[in-house]
Design an enzyme around this catalytic site. Sequence first.
Site, short mmCIF file in Angstrom:
data_model
loop_
_atom_site.label_atom_id
_atom_site.label_comp_id
_atom_site.label_asym_id
_atom_site.label_seq_id
_atom_site.Cartn_x
_atom_site.Cartn_y
_atom_site.Cartn_z
N HIS A 120 0.81 -1.22 0.00
CA HIS A 120 0.00 0.00 0.00
C HIS A 120 0.85 1.27 0.00
O HIS A 120 0.35 2.34 0.31
CB HIS A 120 -0.96 -0.01 1.20
N CYS A 149 4.42 21.27 -9.56
CA CYS A 149 5.35 21.64 -10.62
C CYS A 149 5.07 23.11 -10.98
O CYS A 149 3.91 23.48 -11.25
CB CYS A 149 5.15 20.74 -11.84
N SER A 191 -6.87 -7.63 9.90
CA SER A 191 -8.24 -8.12 10.06
C SER A 191 -8.62 -9.05 8.91
O SER A 191 -9.59 -9.80 9.01
CB SER A 191 -9.21 -6.93 10.11
P1 NAD Z 1 -7.14 -3.42 10.44
O1 NAD Z 1 -7.10 -2.11 11.20
O2 NAD Z 1 -8.33 -3.72 9.63
O3 NAD Z 1 -6.96 -4.62 11.47
C1 NAD Z 1 -5.97 -4.60 12.47
C2 NAD Z 1 -5.88 -5.99 13.06
O4 NAD Z 1 -4.78 -6.01 13.98
C3 NAD Z 1 -7.11 -6.43 13.84
O5 NAD Z 1 -7.48 -7.74 13.43
C4 NAD Z 1 -6.65 -6.43 15.29
O6 NAD Z 1 -7.28 -7.44 16.06
C5 NAD Z 1 -5.17 -6.73 15.13
N1 NAD Z 1 -4.32 -6.25 16.21
C6 NAD Z 1 -4.52 -5.19 17.03
N2 NAD Z 1 -3.48 -5.05 17.87
C7 NAD Z 1 -2.60 -6.04 17.57
C8 NAD Z 1 -1.33 -6.41 18.07
N3 NAD Z 1 -0.75 -5.72 19.06
N4 NAD Z 1 -0.69 -7.48 17.54
C9 NAD Z 1 -1.28 -8.18 16.52
N5 NAD Z 1 -2.48 -7.87 16.00
C10 NAD Z 1 -3.13 -6.81 16.52
O7 NAD Z 1 -5.78 -3.46 9.62
P2 NAD Z 1 -5.45 -4.06 8.18
O8 NAD Z 1 -5.97 -5.44 8.10
O9 NAD Z 1 -4.00 -3.79 7.99
O10 NAD Z 1 -6.26 -3.16 7.15
C11 NAD Z 1 -6.35 -1.75 7.30
C12 NAD Z 1 -5.86 -0.93 6.12
O11 NAD Z 1 -5.46 0.34 6.64
C13 NAD Z 1 -4.65 -1.46 5.40
O12 NAD Z 1 -4.93 -1.34 4.06
C14 NAD Z 1 -3.48 -0.54 5.77
O13 NAD Z 1 -2.76 -0.16 4.61
C15 NAD Z 1 -4.11 0.70 6.33
N6 NAD Z 1 -3.47 1.19 7.57
C16 NAD Z 1 -2.11 1.19 7.75
C17 NAD Z 1 -1.55 1.62 8.95
C18 NAD Z 1 -0.06 1.61 9.13
O14 NAD Z 1 0.68 1.78 8.19
N7 NAD Z 1 0.42 1.37 10.35
C19 NAD Z 1 -2.37 2.05 9.98
C20 NAD Z 1 -3.74 2.06 9.76
C21 NAD Z 1 -4.29 1.62 8.56
#
Ligand code: NAD
Length: 241
Positions: A120, A149, A191
Amino acid sequence: MDVTVELHQWIRAAARLVILSGAGMSAESGVPTFRDAQTGLWANFRPEELATPEAFRARPAFVWDWYEERRARMRDVAPHAGHLAIADFQRRHPGRLTVVTQNVDGLHQRAGSPDVLALHGQIAQDTWLDPPRPCCEAAPPVPGRPPACGVCGNLRRPAVVWFGEMLPARELAQAERAARDCDLMLVVGTSGVVYPAAGLARATRGRVVVINPHESDLDDAADLVVRGTAAAVLPKVLADA
Ligand code: NAD
């Protein structure tokens, strides 16, 4: 048997591994998920309304400011023990583990993981909104919100994949190949609802292990589910592996 002991054995036995990480991977570094990040001024806006090419074209300075706020928060965080354990494993076993991430925060890269497939994009980087013309490349962008630009007005934008956009073809193809060919995939902190990333876990012929403190949409695809957090579980199962 303790599931982490079993997982440790699987890791030792696997010739090729993939880690597929999502927003939960960064939670213990203090990076809020998309929805948690909606505070203050941004509380009334949904990410789906801000993270699109249409939103950026309609209100470039507004969307740019939203990203600047997220970028500032991400600059203040650091990789945690889980990121570091992955990078350490990769140093000890060059070429054996591929990191595929949905995260845009760059924490795997900052921990020292090589060749991360950032499906992403990366929030710290910019790119041109429209394909660059020679004038865009010849002179540095004019400072502003967002920079542009000075000749044709093409705008700089965050180098992330927005809703409705395609994933980077090269990274996706490499991730699909790595997923297909691996013996073991660790799905950490996702998720499992965002495709095509989640589809990688369903396309592998290797074993799938979900590491997540909560239920996820990929639990049904898993050979093993470890109910724990990334920073707690990964150092335990990757050390001495
Ligand atoms: P999501 O927010 O949908 O799901 C997060 C998952 O992480 C959940 O299932 C939750 O239970 C789990 N989780 C929470 N704490 C945790 C921990 N300490 N250890 C392990 N698991 C834990 O995230 P997603 O599936 O990545 O999808 C969200 C979208 O948003 C993605 O496309 C991503 O690119 C973007 N995003 C990125 C960031 C980042 O770069 N850090 C942050 C927010 C969203």
